[in-house]
Design a protein around this motif. Structure first.
Motif, PDB file in Angstrom:
ATOM      1  N   PRO A  33      -4.329  -3.161   1.483  1.00 16.86           N
ATOM      2  CA  PRO A  33      -3.778  -4.028   2.537  1.00 16.86           C
ATOM      3  C   PRO A  33      -3.804  -5.514   2.204  1.00 16.86           C
ATOM      4  O   PRO A  33      -2.942  -6.269   2.674  1.00 16.86           O
ATOM      5  CB  PRO A  33      -4.683  -3.721   3.743  1.00 16.86           C
ATOM      6  CG  PRO A  33      -5.195  -2.346   3.489  1.00 16.86           C
ATOM      7  CD  PRO A  33      -5.385  -2.279   1.998  1.00 16.86           C
ATOM      8  N   SER A  34      -4.770  -5.942   1.393  1.00 15.98           N
ATOM      9  CA  SER A  34      -4.865  -7.367   1.068  1.00 15.98           C
ATOM     10  C   SER A  34      -4.086  -7.746  -0.194  1.00 15.98           C
ATOM     11  O   SER A  34      -3.951  -8.938  -0.493  1.00 15.98           O
ATOM     12  CB  SER A  34      -6.335  -7.770   0.888  1.00 15.98           C
ATOM     13  OG  SER A  34      -6.907  -7.102  -0.228  1.00 15.98           O
ATOM     14  N   ARG A  35      -3.576  -6.756  -0.931  1.00 16.22           N
ATOM     15  CA  ARG A  35      -2.880  -7.056  -2.184  1.00 16.22           C
ATOM     16  C   ARG A  35      -1.391  -6.805  -2.129  1.00 16.22           C
ATOM     17  O   ARG A  35      -0.658  -7.189  -3.041  1.00 16.22           O
ATOM     18  CB  ARG A  35      -3.476  -6.220  -3.342  1.00 16.22           C
ATOM     19  CG  ARG A  35      -4.971  -6.303  -3.516  1.00 16.22           C
ATOM     20  CD  ARG A  35      -5.486  -7.715  -3.539  1.00 16.22           C
ATOM     21  NE  ARG A  35      -4.889  -8.518  -4.606  1.00 16.22           N
ATOM     22  CZ  ARG A  35      -5.048  -9.819  -4.712  1.00 16.22           C
ATOM     23  NH1 ARG A  35      -5.753 -10.476  -3.815  1.00 16.22           N
ATOM     24  NH2 ARG A  35      -4.493 -10.475  -5.709  1.00 16.22           N
ATOM     25  N   THR A  36      -0.901  -6.132  -1.082  1.00 18.47           N
ATOM     26  CA  THR A  36       0.537  -5.853  -1.004  1.00 18.47           C
ATOM     27  C   THR A  36       0.973  -5.770   0.449  1.00 18.47           C
ATOM     28  O   THR A  36       0.190  -5.389   1.330  1.00 18.47           O
ATOM     29  CB  THR A  36       0.897  -4.541  -1.719  1.00 18.47           C
ATOM     30  OG1 THR A  36       2.311  -4.316  -1.616  1.00 18.47           O
ATOM     31  CG2 THR A  36       0.178  -3.352  -1.098  1.00 18.47           C
ATOM     32  N   THR A  37       2.227  -6.125   0.687  1.00 20.63           N
ATOM     33  CA  THR A  37       2.811  -5.993   2.023  1.00 20.63           C
ATOM     34  C   THR A  37       3.753  -4.790   2.100  1.00 20.63           C
ATOM     35  O   THR A  37       4.371  -4.559   3.140  1.00 20.63           O
ATOM     36  CB  THR A  37       3.609  -7.266   2.389  1.00 20.63           C
ATOM     37  OG1 THR A  37       4.637  -7.483   1.404  1.00 20.63           O
ATOM     38  CG2 THR A  37       2.686  -8.485   2.452  1.00 20.63           C
ATOM     39  N   ASP A  38       3.844  -4.030   1.013  1.00 25.95           N
ATOM     40  CA  ASP A  38       4.737  -2.873   0.963  1.00 25.95           C
ATOM     41  C   ASP A  38       4.258  -1.830   1.974  1.00 25.95           C
ATOM     42  O   ASP A  38       3.149  -1.303   1.850  1.00 25.95           O
ATOM     43  CB  ASP A  38       4.733  -2.285  -0.450  1.00 25.95           C
ATOM     44  CG  ASP A  38       5.776  -1.192  -0.624  1.00 25.95           C
ATOM     45  OD1 ASP A  38       5.879  -0.316   0.244  1.00 25.95           O
ATOM     46  OD2 ASP A  38       6.476  -1.208  -1.657  1.00 25.95           O
ATOM     47  N   PRO A  39       5.076  -1.499   2.993  1.00 23.80           N
ATOM     48  CA  PRO A  39       4.621  -0.551   4.018  1.00 23.80           C
ATOM     49  C   PRO A  39       4.349   0.847   3.483  1.00 23.80           C
ATOM     50  O   PRO A  39       3.444   1.537   3.979  1.00 23.80           O
ATOM     51  CB  PRO A  39       5.779  -0.543   5.029  1.00 23.80           C
ATOM     52  CG  PRO A  39       6.966  -1.044   4.273  1.00 23.80           C
ATOM     53  CD  PRO A  39       6.426  -2.006   3.263  1.00 23.80           C
ATOM     54  N   ALA A  40       5.113   1.294   2.475  1.00 26.16           N
ATOM     55  CA  ALA A  40       4.887   2.631   1.917  1.00 26.16           C
ATOM     56  C   ALA A  40       3.533   2.698   1.226  1.00 26.16           C
ATOM     57  O   ALA A  40       2.808   3.689   1.341  1.00 26.16           O
ATOM     58  CB  ALA A  40       6.007   2.991   0.944  1.00 26.16           C
ATOM     59  N   TRP A  41       3.191   1.635   0.492  1.00 28.29           N
ATOM     60  CA  TRP A  41       1.897   1.605  -0.175  1.00 28.29           C
ATOM     61  C   TRP A  41       0.763   1.552   0.836  1.00 28.29           C
ATOM     62  O   TRP A  41      -0.269   2.200   0.676  1.00 28.29           O
ATOM     63  CB  TRP A  41       1.827   0.411  -1.131  1.00 28.29           C
ATOM     64  CG  TRP A  41       2.030   0.799  -2.554  1.00 28.29           C
ATOM     65  CD1 TRP A  41       3.138   0.580  -3.316  1.00 28.29           C
ATOM     66  CD2 TRP A  41       1.116   1.507  -3.381  1.00 28.29           C
ATOM     67  NE1 TRP A  41       2.967   1.104  -4.570  1.00 28.29           N
ATOM     68  CE2 TRP A  41       1.738   1.668  -4.635  1.00 28.29           C
ATOM     69  CE3 TRP A  41      -0.156   2.013  -3.180  1.00 28.29           C
ATOM     70  CZ2 TRP A  41       1.116   2.333  -5.693  1.00 28.29           C
ATOM     71  CZ3 TRP A  41      -0.786   2.678  -4.225  1.00 28.29           C
ATOM     72  CH2 TRP A  41      -0.147   2.829  -5.472  1.00 28.29           C
ATOM     73  N   ARG A  42       0.940   0.769   1.883  1.00 22.51           N
ATOM     74  CA  ARG A  42      -0.105   0.671   2.904  1.00 22.51           C
ATOM     75  C   ARG A  42      -0.320   2.013   3.607  1.00 22.51           C
ATOM     76  O   ARG A  42      -1.454   2.399   3.878  1.00 22.51           O
ATOM     77  CB  ARG A  42       0.266  -0.417   3.915  1.00 22.51           C
ATOM     78  CG  ARG A  42       0.153  -1.833   3.367  1.00 22.51           C
ATOM     79  CD  ARG A  42       0.346  -2.862   4.448  1.00 22.51           C
ATOM     80  NE  ARG A  42      -0.040  -4.185   3.989  1.00 22.51           N
ATOM     81  CZ  ARG A  42      -0.449  -5.170   4.789  1.00 22.51           C
ATOM     82  NH1 ARG A  42      -0.514  -4.955   6.090  1.00 22.51           N
ATOM     83  NH2 ARG A  42      -0.784  -6.343   4.298  1.00 22.51           N
TER      84      ARG A  42
END
Length: 226
Positions: free
Chosen positions: A92-101
């Protein structure tokens, strides 16, 4: 990326990876000796205790007994999962990509549940509480150096590194889970392994699709196989 440390694998890990015995098949120590004819000049000998050593660890709760493969798989599963969770927690702190989250949240919840079950089964088996893989850099385990690299990466670079580590973990979890399915003995432990194999295979395919959709190839890790 650090080269894995070469060290003798613990005996139980060897049993997990190379054992080809069918579950429940008697080994040499479990084969009953021929029954001798009773003597007419001496009283019958006492019946051997039912808990005589057989190479299996008695279960104190869930029905069934633990063998060496069960113990090795549980110990390795705990060690691997403890190394993966920090990777998922930093998403959550390293990417804003919703699929990754979404992937990290779902995997994190599932792996914490599996970790709790594995720890409870280990406690039930009577195995030592210490981690026999402490300090080992093995397939499916993220190293301290790799965690440091992830903390300094963002965007596509983070997705690529995280994808490599998560995929390596899942692929190895499926591999050793299949070994537990083949050679494990304890019902609840083999059931957990079955669940790990099923969900792990599905998540590897999901991760690969994410990489293809985002043009992030190269998810295979050089440490993803023994």
């Amino acid at each position: 990326m650090r080269t894995p440390v070469t060290a003798p694998m613990p005996l139980l890990l060897v049993a997990l990876l190379v054992s080809g015995c069918a579950p429940g098949s008697p080994g040499p120590a479990e084969t009953a000796p021929p029954t001798a004819a009773p003597s007419t000049s001496a009283p019958p000998t006492a019946t051997p205790p039912t808990d005589a050593p057989t190479g299996r660890m008695p279960s104190t709760g869930t029905a069934g007994q633990f063998n060496a493969t069960d113990i090795a798989w549980l110990q390795l599963t705990v060690a691997m999962t403890e190394r993966l969770l920090p990777v998922l927690d930093m998403v959550p702190s390293r990417t804003t990509d919703p699929a990754w989250r979404q992937l990290a949240a779902q995997l994190g919840a599932a792996h914490r549940e599996d970790l709790g079950r594995a720890r409870r089964l280990l406690a039930e088996s009577g195995a030592p509480a210490t981690n026999p893989h402490e300090g080992h850099d093995m397939p499916g385990m993220v190293t301290d150096e790799e965690l440091a690299a992830l903390r300094s990466a963002t965007g596509v670079a983070f997705h690529r590194l995280a994808g490599q580590h998560v995929r390596a973990h899942l692929a190895q979890a499926v591999r050793i889970g299949a070994a537990e399915q083949r050679s494990g003995l304890h019902p609840a432990t083999t059931a957990l392994a079955t669940a790990v194999v099923r969900t792990g295979s599905a998540e590897v395919a999901r991760l690969d699709r994410m990489g293809q959709e985002r043009g992030v190839g190269g998810l295979d890790s050089p440490r993803s196989s023994w």
